[in-house]
Scaffold this motif. Structure first.
Motif, PDB file in Angstrom:
ATOM      1  N   GLY A  84      25.890  47.766  33.344  1.00 49.40           N
ATOM      2  CA  GLY A  84      26.029  48.680  32.105  1.00 49.40           C
ATOM      3  C   GLY A  84      26.587  48.566  30.654  1.00 49.40           C
ATOM      4  O   GLY A  84      26.675  49.144  29.643  1.00 49.40           O
ATOM      5  N   THR A  85      27.396  46.750  31.102  1.00 51.74           N
ATOM      6  CA  THR A  85      27.828  46.884  29.793  1.00 51.74           C
ATOM      7  C   THR A  85      27.199  46.498  27.821  1.00 51.74           C
ATOM      8  O   THR A  85      28.251  47.036  27.224  1.00 51.74           O
ATOM      9  N   ALA A  86      26.268  45.911  28.399  1.00 55.19           N
ATOM     10  CA  ALA A  86      25.413  45.546  27.828  1.00 55.19           C
ATOM     11  C   ALA A  86      24.998  46.976  26.430  1.00 55.19           C
ATOM     12  O   ALA A  86      24.486  46.973  25.426  1.00 55.19           O
ATOM     13  N   GLY A  87      24.035  48.567  27.290  1.00 52.89           N
ATOM     14  CA  GLY A  87      23.822  49.682  26.933  1.00 52.89           C
ATOM     15  C   GLY A  87      25.163  50.558  26.465  1.00 52.89           C
ATOM     16  O   GLY A  87      25.439  50.817  25.381  1.00 52.89           O
ATOM     17  N   VAL A  88      26.403  50.627  26.954  1.00 51.21           N
ATOM     18  CA  VAL A  88      27.074  51.153  26.260  1.00 51.21           C
ATOM     19  C   VAL A  88      27.692  50.252  25.589  1.00 51.21           C
ATOM     20  O   VAL A  88      28.064  51.059  24.372  1.00 51.21           O
ATOM     21  N   GLY A 100      38.308  48.356  14.082  1.00 50.56           N
ATOM     22  CA  GLY A 100      40.308  48.420  14.780  1.00 50.56           C
ATOM     23  C   GLY A 100      40.236  49.641  16.038  1.00 50.56           C
ATOM     24  O   GLY A 100      41.329  49.657  16.055  1.00 50.56           O
ATOM     25  N   GLU A 101      39.288  50.370  15.576  1.00 46.15           N
ATOM     26  CA  GLU A 101      39.197  51.592  16.671  1.00 46.15           C
ATOM     27  C   GLU A 101      39.025  51.315  17.966  1.00 46.15           C
ATOM     28  O   GLU A 101      38.442  50.368  18.454  1.00 46.15           O
ATOM     29  N   GLU A 102      40.079  51.496  19.344  1.00 47.76           N
ATOM     30  CA  GLU A 102      40.183  51.628  20.722  1.00 47.76           C
ATOM     31  C   GLU A 102      39.511  52.328  21.771  1.00 47.76           C
ATOM     32  O   GLU A 102      39.035  53.885  20.919  1.00 47.76           O
ATOM     33  N   LYS A 103      38.168  52.236  21.838  1.00 49.76           N
ATOM     34  CA  LYS A 103      37.690  53.035  22.582  1.00 49.76           C
ATOM     35  C   LYS A 103      37.146  52.992  24.398  1.00 49.76           C
ATOM     36  O   LYS A 103      37.430  52.106  25.102  1.00 49.76           O
ATOM     37  N   ARG A 104      37.590  54.113  25.172  1.00 48.85           N
ATOM     38  CA  ARG A 104      37.716  53.560  26.394  1.00 48.85           C
ATOM     39  C   ARG A 104      37.012  55.310  27.097  1.00 48.85           C
ATOM     40  O   ARG A 104      37.007  55.650  27.353  1.00 48.85           O
ATOM     41  N   VAL A 105      35.907  54.605  27.313  1.00 50.10           N
ATOM     42  CA  VAL A 105      34.792  54.922  28.345  1.00 50.10           C
ATOM     43  C   VAL A 105      34.674  54.166  29.512  1.00 50.10           C
ATOM     44  O   VAL A 105      34.982  53.087  30.523  1.00 50.10           O
ATOM     45  N   TYR A 106      33.992  55.118  30.707  1.00 51.57           N
ATOM     46  CA  TYR A 106      33.711  54.256  32.084  1.00 51.57           C
ATOM     47  C   TYR A 106      32.043  55.861  32.426  1.00 51.57           C
ATOM     48  O   TYR A 106      31.598  56.011  31.683  1.00 51.57           O
ATOM     49  N   GLN A 127      26.754  50.528  39.981  1.00 54.71           N
ATOM     50  CA  GLN A 127      27.781  50.628  39.068  1.00 54.71           C
ATOM     51  C   GLN A 127      29.419  51.559  39.130  1.00 54.71           C
ATOM     52  O   GLN A 127      28.436  52.477  38.244  1.00 54.71           O
ATOM     53  N   LEU A 128      30.213  51.175  39.056  1.00 55.06           N
ATOM     54  CA  LEU A 128      31.422  51.714  38.702  1.00 55.06           C
ATOM     55  C   LEU A 128      32.135  51.159  37.982  1.00 55.06           C
ATOM     56  O   LEU A 128      32.417  50.193  37.881  1.00 55.06           O
ATOM     57  N   ILE A 305      32.711  47.704  39.743  1.00 54.77           N
ATOM     58  CA  ILE A 305      32.284  47.131  40.982  1.00 54.77           C
ATOM     59  C   ILE A 305      31.093  47.983  41.634  1.00 54.77           C
ATOM     60  O   ILE A 305      30.494  49.348  40.833  1.00 54.77           O
ATOM     61  N   GLY A 306      31.053  46.804  42.798  1.00 56.50           N
ATOM     62  CA  GLY A 306      29.653  47.111  42.827  1.00 56.50           C
ATOM     63  C   GLY A 306      29.075  48.826  43.763  1.00 56.50           C
ATOM     64  O   GLY A 306      30.565  48.199  45.284  1.00 56.50           O
ATOM     65  N   LEU A 307      28.942  49.704  44.078  1.00 59.69           N
ATOM     66  CA  LEU A 307      29.799  50.614  45.134  1.00 59.69           C
ATOM     67  C   LEU A 307      29.206  50.442  46.969  1.00 59.69           C
ATOM     68  O   LEU A 307      29.716  50.447  47.545  1.00 59.69           O
ATOM     69  N   GLU A 308      27.906  49.392  46.370  1.00 60.15           N
ATOM     70  CA  GLU A 308      26.897  50.078  48.373  1.00 60.15           C
ATOM     71  C   GLU A 308      27.859  48.457  48.467  1.00 60.15           C
ATOM     72  O   GLU A 308      28.701  48.678  49.764  1.00 60.15           O
ATOM     73  N   ARG A 309      29.363  47.264  48.042  1.00 61.56           N
ATOM     74  CA  ARG A 309      29.671  46.394  47.950  1.00 61.56           C
ATOM     75  C   ARG A 309      31.130  46.988  48.724  1.00 61.56           C
ATOM     76  O   ARG A 309      31.064  46.709  50.042  1.00 61.56           O
ATOM     77  N   LEU A 310      31.170  47.783  47.744  1.00 70.34           N
ATOM     78  CA  LEU A 310      33.118  48.697  48.370  1.00 70.34           C
ATOM     79  C   LEU A 310      32.702  49.316  49.405  1.00 70.34           C
ATOM     80  O   LEU A 310      34.103  49.353  49.949  1.00 70.34           O
ATOM     81  N   ILE A 311      31.175  50.494  49.568  1.00 69.90           N
ATOM     82  CA  ILE A 311      31.268  50.982  50.977  1.00 69.90           C
ATOM     83  C   ILE A 311      31.255  49.936  52.216  1.00 69.90           C
ATOM     84  O   ILE A 311      31.907  50.315  53.178  1.00 69.90           O
TER      85      ILE A 311
END
Ligand code: HAM
Length: 417
Positions: A84-88, A100-106, A127-128, A305-311
């Motif tokens: 996800g990182t590259a696309g975001v 200098g601006e900060e963005k917080r995204v999920y 992924q989350l 976080i990999g959701l399949e692994r988390l589960i």
């Protein structure tokens, strides 16, 4: 069942009995990430291939072997996002993020990598992720790690182990590469063919190899940290000191470099025994990414976080939430008049938030009661001509089979308050 009706290997359907767990994990993420000021972003699943090539790194496994890329009818080279990182970063810089601006995204969604399928390793996985983009500070890295630990606590996995390391700055890379090169070239003959190639293409990638023979050589390699500049070491020291201050337990893994090339400074993984050989449930770190068309790299830090692994880990820890029946009432109708009244009643009850199923096929009592049982409804509400004339329904508690009459007007107050 025909093979043609199955999804392709490494890609799975997620059925209704599984989605309560998925929703719990996603909703908990929203609750936790909100407390740290993160907002949701939804970026496309399909991107131009060059969004990933340079940021993830041309010599990484993802780019070399795993991306689902194709040329569309317009002659564009496109890729199903492998992360996800590259696309975001593409999306935020496209919008014109100010210096200098900060963005917080999920974000939360499907990613695609053509890996060999195994437990916890899929070709379509979910992924989350979070990205804190625009600023550089050890404290931001620490806050990001603390948020990840906070999330793992909230989903009942506080026993996951945090591994951290530093990759230093790009300016440290040549020094480290030379040291690694002189060490690994001694083992040219013993290492796997991929690692022999990596000796020339990207020596850092050897540290990430999972081949057992290579791992034995890797664990004795010179630690990256020892060969970094003083300012990089100082950055890492601050990260470790703050984590200690905040009582976050961690282990420094001096050979952790992670499988993507965009990382600088802090890298980390959360591992949990419950998800088998693929034990990294989450991974992240600080990065610098220059999306196509940009002249300057944008800094950020984040994790996925990999959701399949988390589960898998939650199932192993006995925390998996089974889907509960969503049905409150099954309406049973005996005769046409009762059926019509029940259609109206179903509407009224649904307006009050009650989940209803009813017979819509004019079947007999026995068949309807079987459906009521199968639906998992808490109550069956039954009526025929006699009940209609009295303004009541027979209520059967499906849990204990207890039966009683209830006035139609009292259903909400008596059963659902
Ligand atoms: P990653 O380590 O490649 O990092 O992936 C993060 C997580 O996604 C892994 O820890 C794992 O749980 C899951 N994952 C990866 N590949 C698979 C697969 N084939 N099957 C199942 N699960 C998988 C990243 O993707 C970075 N973008 C993380 C990041 C965000 N770094 C900074 N910001």
């Amino acid at each position: 069942m025909s093979k043609r009706s199955e999804p392709i290997p490494g890609i799975t359907d997620i059925f209704p009995e599984e989605t309560t767990e998925w929703r719990f994990l996603e909703n908990t993420a929203r609750d936790v990430f909100r407390k740290y000021g993160y907002d949701e972003i939804r970026t496309p699943i399909l991107e131009r291939e060059d969004v990933f090539l340079h940021s993830i790194g041309e010599s990484t496994d993802i780019v070399q072997k795993e991306m689902y890329s194709f040329t569309d009818r317009g002659g564009r080279n496109l890729t199903l996002r492998p992360e996800g990182t590259a696309g975001v970063l593409r999306a935020l810089t496209n919008r014109g993020i100010l210096q200098g601006e900060e963005k917080r995204v999920y974000y939360s969604g499907a990613m695609f990598r053509g890996e060999r399928p195994a437990t916890g390793r899929k070709r379509q996985f979910h992924q989350l992720g979070v990205e804190n983009v625009g600023k550089i500070s050890p404290d931001i890295d620490v806050e990001c790690i603390v948020m990840l630990m906070d999330y793992f606590r909230a989903v009942g996995l506080s026993d996951a182990k945090l591994l951290i390391n530093t990759r230093g700055l790009p300016s440290d890379r040549d020094t480290v590469s030379k040291v690694l090169s002189s060490y690994f070239s001694k083992y040219d003959e013993e290492m796997c063919s991929d690692c022999r190639r990596r000796l020339d293409t990207n020596i850092w990638r050897i540290l990430d190899c999972k081949n057992p023979t290579c791992r034995e050589i890797i664990v004795k390699s010179p630690p990256v940290l020892d060969n970094l500049s003083e300012s990089s070491r100082d950055y890492f020291r601050k990260v470790c000191d703050r984590l200690r201050l905040l009582n976050v337990e961690f282990e420094v893994d001096t050979r952790l470099v992670r499988g993507l090339d965009y990382y600088v400074h802090t890298v980390f993984e959360l591992v949990h025994g419950g998800c088998g050989a693929q034990n990294a449930v989450a991974g992240g770190g600080r990065y610098e990414i220059m999306p196509p068309g940009n002249r300057r790299a944008t800094p950020g830090v984040g994790f996925a976080i990999g959701l399949e692994r988390l589960i898998l880990s939650r199932a192993d820890a006995g925390k998996y939430v089974e889907t509960e029946t969503p049905i409150d009432v099954y309406l049973v109708s005996l005769g046409d008049a009762a059926r019509l009244e029940n259609l109206v009643l179903a509407g009224r009850l649904r307006e009050n938030g009650v989940a209803i199923l009813m017979d819509l096929e004019e079947r007999g009592m026995k068949a309807q009661m079987r459906s009521a049982d199968k639906s998992g409804a808490r109550f069956a509400l039954i009526r025929g001509d006699e009940e209609l004339s009295k303004g009541v329904l027979v209520c059967k508690n499906m849990g204990d089979s207890n039966q009683f009459e209830i006035l139609e007007d009292n259903i909400i107050t008596e059963l659902f308050n």
